[in-house]
Design a protein around this motif. Structure first.
Motif, PDB file in Angstrom:
ATOM      1  N   VAL A   7       0.853  -1.231   0.203  1.00 23.53           N
ATOM      2  CA  VAL A   7      -0.177  -0.040  -0.192  1.00 23.53           C
ATOM      3  C   VAL A   7       0.787   1.241   0.071  1.00 23.53           C
ATOM      4  CG1 VAL A   7      -0.281   0.028   2.568  1.00 23.53           C
ATOM      5  CG2 VAL A   7      -1.942   1.210   1.103  1.00 23.53           C
ATOM      6  N   GLU A   8       0.296   2.113  -0.478  1.00 24.90           N
ATOM      7  CA  GLU A   8       0.867   3.673  -0.754  1.00 24.90           C
ATOM      8  C   GLU A   8       0.053   4.496  -0.691  1.00 24.90           C
ATOM      9  OE1 GLU A   8       3.500   3.225  -3.985  1.00 24.90           O
ATOM     10  OE2 GLU A   8       2.017   3.844  -5.570  1.00 24.90           O
ATOM     11  N   VAL A  35       8.807   8.464  -4.960  1.00 23.68           N
ATOM     12  CA  VAL A  35       8.463   7.674  -3.729  1.00 23.68           C
ATOM     13  C   VAL A  35       9.133   7.961  -2.670  1.00 23.68           C
ATOM     14  CG1 VAL A  35       7.619   5.491  -2.972  1.00 23.68           C
ATOM     15  CG2 VAL A  35       7.405   5.954  -5.288  1.00 23.68           C
ATOM     16  N   TYR A  36       8.598   8.282  -1.484  1.00 23.35           N
ATOM     17  CA  TYR A  36       9.266   8.805  -0.283  1.00 23.35           C
ATOM     18  C   TYR A  36       8.554   7.897   0.750  1.00 23.35           C
ATOM     19  CZ  TYR A  36      10.474  12.505  -3.572  1.00 23.35           C
ATOM     20  OH  TYR A  36      10.904  12.966  -4.661  1.00 23.35           O
ATOM     21  N   THR A  37       9.573   7.865   1.800  1.00 22.45           N
ATOM     22  CA  THR A  37       9.061   6.935   3.117  1.00 22.45           C
ATOM     23  C   THR A  37       9.431   7.907   4.356  1.00 22.45           C
ATOM     24  OG1 THR A  37       8.969   4.922   3.981  1.00 22.45           O
ATOM     25  CG2 THR A  37      11.321   5.564   3.115  1.00 22.45           C
ATOM     26  N   ASP A  38       8.860   7.535   5.186  1.00 19.29           N
ATOM     27  CA  ASP A  38       8.987   8.088   6.686  1.00 19.29           C
ATOM     28  C   ASP A  38       9.563   6.529   7.467  1.00 19.29           C
ATOM     29  OD1 ASP A  38       6.847   6.780   7.372  1.00 19.29           O
ATOM     30  OD2 ASP A  38       6.323   8.275   8.786  1.00 19.29           O
ATOM     31  N   GLY A  39       9.501   5.655   6.927  1.00 17.77           N
ATOM     32  CA  GLY A  39      10.039   4.321   7.795  1.00 17.77           C
ATOM     33  C   GLY A  39       8.528   3.492   7.868  1.00 17.77           C
ATOM     34  N   ARG A  40       7.642   4.186   7.699  1.00  7.50           N
ATOM     35  CA  ARG A  40       6.176   3.578   8.280  1.00  7.50           C
ATOM     36  C   ARG A  40       5.203   3.678   6.803  1.00  7.50           C
ATOM     37  NH1 ARG A  40       4.345   2.904  13.546  1.00  7.50           N
ATOM     38  NH2 ARG A  40       6.236   3.467  14.930  1.00  7.50           N
ATOM     39  N   TYR A  41       5.291   4.476   5.923  1.00  9.20           N
ATOM     40  CA  TYR A  41       4.277   4.361   4.791  1.00  9.20           C
ATOM     41  C   TYR A  41       5.176   4.938   3.572  1.00  9.20           C
ATOM     42  CZ  TYR A  41       3.842   9.523   5.478  1.00  9.20           C
ATOM     43  OH  TYR A  41       4.337  11.077   5.698  1.00  9.20           O
ATOM     44  N   HIS A  42       4.738   4.814   2.450  1.00 10.85           N
ATOM     45  CA  HIS A  42       5.185   5.204   1.201  1.00 10.85           C
ATOM     46  C   HIS A  42       4.426   6.367   0.590  1.00 10.85           C
ATOM     47  CE1 HIS A  42       8.078   1.578   0.033  1.00 10.85           C
ATOM     48  NE2 HIS A  42       8.599   2.269   1.041  1.00 10.85           N
ATOM     49  N   LEU A  43       4.719   7.243   0.335  1.00 10.29           N
ATOM     50  CA  LEU A  43       4.024   8.342  -0.308  1.00 10.29           C
ATOM     51  C   LEU A  43       4.505   8.470  -1.909  1.00 10.29           C
ATOM     52  CD1 LEU A  43       2.143  10.805  -0.227  1.00 10.29           C
ATOM     53  CD2 LEU A  43       4.079  12.132   0.465  1.00 10.29           C
ATOM     54  N   ARG A  44       3.714   8.289  -2.757  1.00 12.50           N
ATOM     55  CA  ARG A  44       3.873   8.508  -4.028  1.00 12.50           C
ATOM     56  C   ARG A  44       3.504   9.763  -4.683  1.00 12.50           C
ATOM     57  NH1 ARG A  44       5.744   5.318  -8.145  1.00 12.50           N
ATOM     58  NH2 ARG A  44       5.636   3.501  -6.930  1.00 12.50           N
ATOM     59  N   PHE A 156      -1.192  -0.289   6.918  1.00 14.29           N
ATOM     60  CA  PHE A 156      -1.384   1.244   6.940  1.00 14.29           C
ATOM     61  C   PHE A 156      -2.400   1.269   8.026  1.00 14.29           C
ATOM     62  CE2 PHE A 156      -3.589   4.663   4.630  1.00 14.29           C
ATOM     63  CZ  PHE A 156      -2.320   5.497   4.549  1.00 14.29           C
ATOM     64  N   LEU A 157      -2.451   2.550   8.541  1.00 17.26           N
ATOM     65  CA  LEU A 157      -3.242   3.054   9.631  1.00 17.26           C
ATOM     66  C   LEU A 157      -4.199   4.067   9.188  1.00 17.26           C
ATOM     67  CD1 LEU A 157      -0.519   3.375  12.387  1.00 17.26           C
ATOM     68  CD2 LEU A 157      -2.234   1.717  12.192  1.00 17.26           C
ATOM     69  N   ILE A 158      -5.352   3.943   9.306  1.00 13.93           N
ATOM     70  CA  ILE A 158      -6.662   4.919   9.204  1.00 13.93           C
ATOM     71  C   ILE A 158      -7.310   5.519  10.395  1.00 13.93           C
ATOM     72  CG2 ILE A 158      -8.907   5.335   8.130  1.00 13.93           C
ATOM     73  CD1 ILE A 158      -6.916   4.847   6.019  1.00 13.93           C
ATOM     74  N   GLY A 159      -7.144   6.605  10.683  1.00 11.69           N
ATOM     75  CA  GLY A 159      -7.923   7.239  11.879  1.00 11.69           C
ATOM     76  C   GLY A 159      -9.103   7.777  11.546  1.00 11.69           C
TER      77      GLY A 159
END
Length: 181
Positions: A7-8, A35-44, A156-159
């Protein structure tokens, strides 16, 4: 049933170079073209006019997901409050930066990735949708100061926040020392 094996988040922008520089200033690290990451998610980041943010899954079994009752059309579905989800059968383009998003290390100066926050009119309706998509409540649902909870599919986390916000979504990070405050 999970939506996929990777997932991204996808943000659509006018200028991918400027957006990439911005996210790197925030501490996200490049892992592939745009594509970038913070270590927890990928952001495209993609050039164009798509819906931002889009949650994109790869490695999904579209037939099985449709058979489970998910209303997937042209590889897309939307949550009751309008979160766009793309599901692709293609193999994942990258490996996730973790095996479990809830315990992955943080790599940005923003703090710990908390969730993609979704502000809704009805927590139960939105939560039921995400549960149908393979998510489960992480911990419990809360009522104070307003109804909210965090849903997790391991990747992935959804709040979900039943709260009168005008901004429908946000990427939320928490102070790494939050428990001490």
């Amino acid at each position: 049933m999970k939506l996929g094996t990777y997932v991204e988040m996808v943000n659509f922008v006018d200028d991918t170079k400027a957006a990439g520089e911005y996210y790197q200033k925030l501490g996200l690290k490049p892992v592939a073209d745009n594509v970038y990451t913070d270590g927890r998610y990928h952001l495209r980041i993609e050039k164009g006019d798509g819906v931002t943010p889009t949650v994109r899954y790869y490695g999904g079994d579209l037939d099985a997901l449709k058979s489970s009752g998910l209303d997937i059309k042209d590889g897309k579905l939307s949550s009751p409050e309008g979160v766009t989800i793309e599901v692709r059968a293609d193999a994942p383009p990258l490996a996730l930066p973790h095996d479990d998003v809830t315990v992955a290390p943080d790599t940005t100066r923003l703090g710990k990735f908390g969730e993609l926050s979704v502000f809704v009119n009805d927590l139960e309706v939105e939560g039921a949708f995400w549960e149908k998509c393979g998510y489960a409540v992480l911990g419990q649902k809360y009522t104070d100061p307003m109804p909210w909870g965090i849903w997790n599919d391991g990747m992935f986390l959804i709040g979900i926040h039943q709260y009168g916000m005008t901004e429908p979504f946000s990427i939320t990070h928490f102070d790494p020392n939050m428990k001490d405050k």
